[in-house]
Design an enzyme around this catalytic site. Sequence first.
Site, PDB file in Angstrom:
ATOM      1  N   GLY A 278       1.664 -33.932 -30.411  1.00  0.00           N
ATOM      2  CA  GLY A 278       0.658 -33.341 -31.287  1.00  0.00           C
ATOM      3  C   GLY A 278       0.686 -34.003 -32.649  1.00  0.00           C
TER       4      GLY A 278
ATOM      5  N   GLY B 174       2.686 -32.612 -26.677  1.00  0.00           N
ATOM      6  CA  GLY B 174       1.255 -32.361 -26.465  1.00  0.00           C
ATOM      7  C   GLY B 174       0.633 -33.274 -25.412  1.00  0.00           C
TER       8      GLY B 174
ATOM      9  N   GLU C 239      10.956 -31.497 -28.579  1.00  0.00           N
ATOM     10  CA  GLU C 239      10.752 -30.659 -29.768  1.00  0.00           C
ATOM     11  C   GLU C 239      12.007 -30.068 -30.400  1.00  0.00           C
ATOM     12  OE1 GLU C 239       8.995 -30.444 -26.940  1.00  0.00           O
ATOM     13  OE2 GLU C 239       6.856 -30.518 -27.419  1.00  0.00           O
TER      14      GLU C 239
ATOM     15  N   ASP D  78       6.392 -26.371 -26.271  1.00  0.00           N
ATOM     16  CA  ASP D  78       5.201 -25.517 -26.177  1.00  0.00           C
ATOM     17  C   ASP D  78       4.177 -26.151 -25.225  1.00  0.00           C
ATOM     18  OD1 ASP D  78       4.524 -27.595 -27.926  1.00  0.00           O
ATOM     19  OD2 ASP D  78       3.286 -26.325 -29.205  1.00  0.00           O
TER      20      ASP D  78
HETATM   21  C1  QUE Z   1       9.149 -34.428 -31.375  1.00  0.00           C
HETATM   22  C2  QUE Z   1       7.782 -34.322 -31.271  1.00  0.00           C
HETATM   23  C3  QUE Z   1       6.936 -35.386 -31.653  1.00  0.00           C
HETATM   24  C4  QUE Z   1       7.532 -36.560 -32.129  1.00  0.00           C
HETATM   25  C5  QUE Z   1       8.921 -36.659 -32.229  1.00  0.00           C
HETATM   26  C6  QUE Z   1       9.713 -35.591 -31.863  1.00  0.00           C
HETATM   27  C7  QUE Z   1       5.493 -35.325 -31.573  1.00  0.00           C
HETATM   28  C8  QUE Z   1       4.763 -36.458 -32.022  1.00  0.00           C
HETATM   29  C9  QUE Z   1       5.430 -37.612 -32.472  1.00  0.00           C
HETATM   30  C10 QUE Z   1       4.776 -38.783 -32.936  1.00  0.00           C
HETATM   31  C11 QUE Z   1       5.266 -40.037 -32.559  1.00  0.00           C
HETATM   32  C12 QUE Z   1       4.676 -41.202 -33.017  1.00  0.00           C
HETATM   33  C13 QUE Z   1       3.585 -41.150 -33.872  1.00  0.00           C
HETATM   34  C14 QUE Z   1       3.098 -39.889 -34.253  1.00  0.00           C
HETATM   35  C15 QUE Z   1       3.695 -38.733 -33.799  1.00  0.00           C
HETATM   36  O1  QUE Z   1       6.784 -37.621 -32.513  1.00  0.00           O
HETATM   37  O2  QUE Z   1       4.923 -34.302 -31.124  1.00  0.00           O
HETATM   38  O3  QUE Z   1       2.040 -39.815 -35.074  1.00  0.00           O
HETATM   39  O4  QUE Z   1       2.996 -42.288 -34.350  1.00  0.00           O
HETATM   40  O5  QUE Z   1       3.419 -36.426 -31.986  1.00  0.00           O
HETATM   41  O6  QUE Z   1      11.061 -35.679 -31.965  1.00  0.00           O
HETATM   42  O7  QUE Z   1       7.231 -33.173 -30.798  1.00  0.00           O
END
Ligand code: QUE
Length: 353
Positions: free
Chosen positions: A64, A113, A136, A144
């Site tokens: 997400g 997500g 998470e 979730d």
């Molecule tokens: C847990 C998460 C997420 C995460 C790392 C976690 C998550 C998520 C991202 C993420 C990764 C790379 C990106 C970005 C987001 O990392 O939900 O914008 O470029 O989206 O440990 O839940």
Amino acid sequence: MSDVTIYVSGVCGRITLNRPKAINALTLAMVTAIQTALLTWARDASIHFVLVDGSGDRGLCAGGDIRALYTASISGHLDESTAFFREEYRLNFLIARYPKPYLVVMDRLVMGGGIGISAHGSHRIVTERSELGMPETAIGFFPDIGGTYLLARAPEHFGTYLGLTGRRIGAADALRCRLADRFVASAHIPDLIEALERCASTDSLEPCLQAYSGQAPVGTPASQGEWIGRCFAHETVEDILTALRGESDPEAGVLVAELEAKSPTSLKVTLLALRRASLLPSLAACLQQEFHLAQALVQQHDFKEGVRAAIIDKDRNPRWQPPTLQQVTPEAIVRLLPATIEPSLDLSYPGLL
Ligand code: QUE
């Protein structure tokens, strides 16, 4: 340019997540656009099925829009995080109950997500490059997006292992956990998509998928050992750690160290949410519990600190509060997740579900 590409190819409704620089992490605008397309196509007799994939070479979807949730949390705009969870979980439910085949290519990274927009679908394709996970607990949150429902129903407590450790799994383990249905070698994915886009009806889907399907390479050594199920069957995180410390496989010691790095509050509330989810009757009921817990957790110290350490500052050194499992009181967990949850998430789609 929109962050999600939506078009029609013959009888196929096509959705391509298109935010590759963020591994297609889902923004509220993307969630809303997917929802609108699915609702339109559900009512459109000329659309027979939906096919979802992701652009770029890193994965279907990293999760997400954690950055936006973080910004909303530190500025006290809780209405924004509530709106995001509402629309995301409503989409997860719509996918689970979708009246037409929902095909999704879970190539490379599929986390959080990303699992939510894929694992609830009817035709879930993994490749030898697939890496599925619910990470998470590393950011002070919990699995979730209907994750408590999916993980609580995976065999031999493997879902508890996935939800607490945040470990990623490949194709074979994803199939075993019922997070995927079918293996297609990544080299065949472009041809498969082209063939699916040319299918004239749902009758040709199965033969088409069959033509490209293969046998998944064997899973990780850890997933083969029965000790995972034995250790993660316990009712408290402390008992799980004690059981892991008593195992002879060196991999158990690695898991202890990994669990000790996660948010203690997240670990405890995740285990409780998973155990409750295993007793709840439906995905809808699990999403109600998750909607309550998500709104409570984003306001907590560990979520802000976890996102800061993992995504904002990237120092990978979160300072959890409280810092140990022993200091997380039963009262603190009950405050986050009371025994009865008031259903506050509207999962209805008038005229459809
Ligand atoms: C847990 C998460 C997420 C995460 C790392 C976690 C998550 C998520 C991202 C993420 C990764 C790379 C990106 C970005 C987001 O990392 O939900 O914008 O470029 O989206 O440990 O839940």
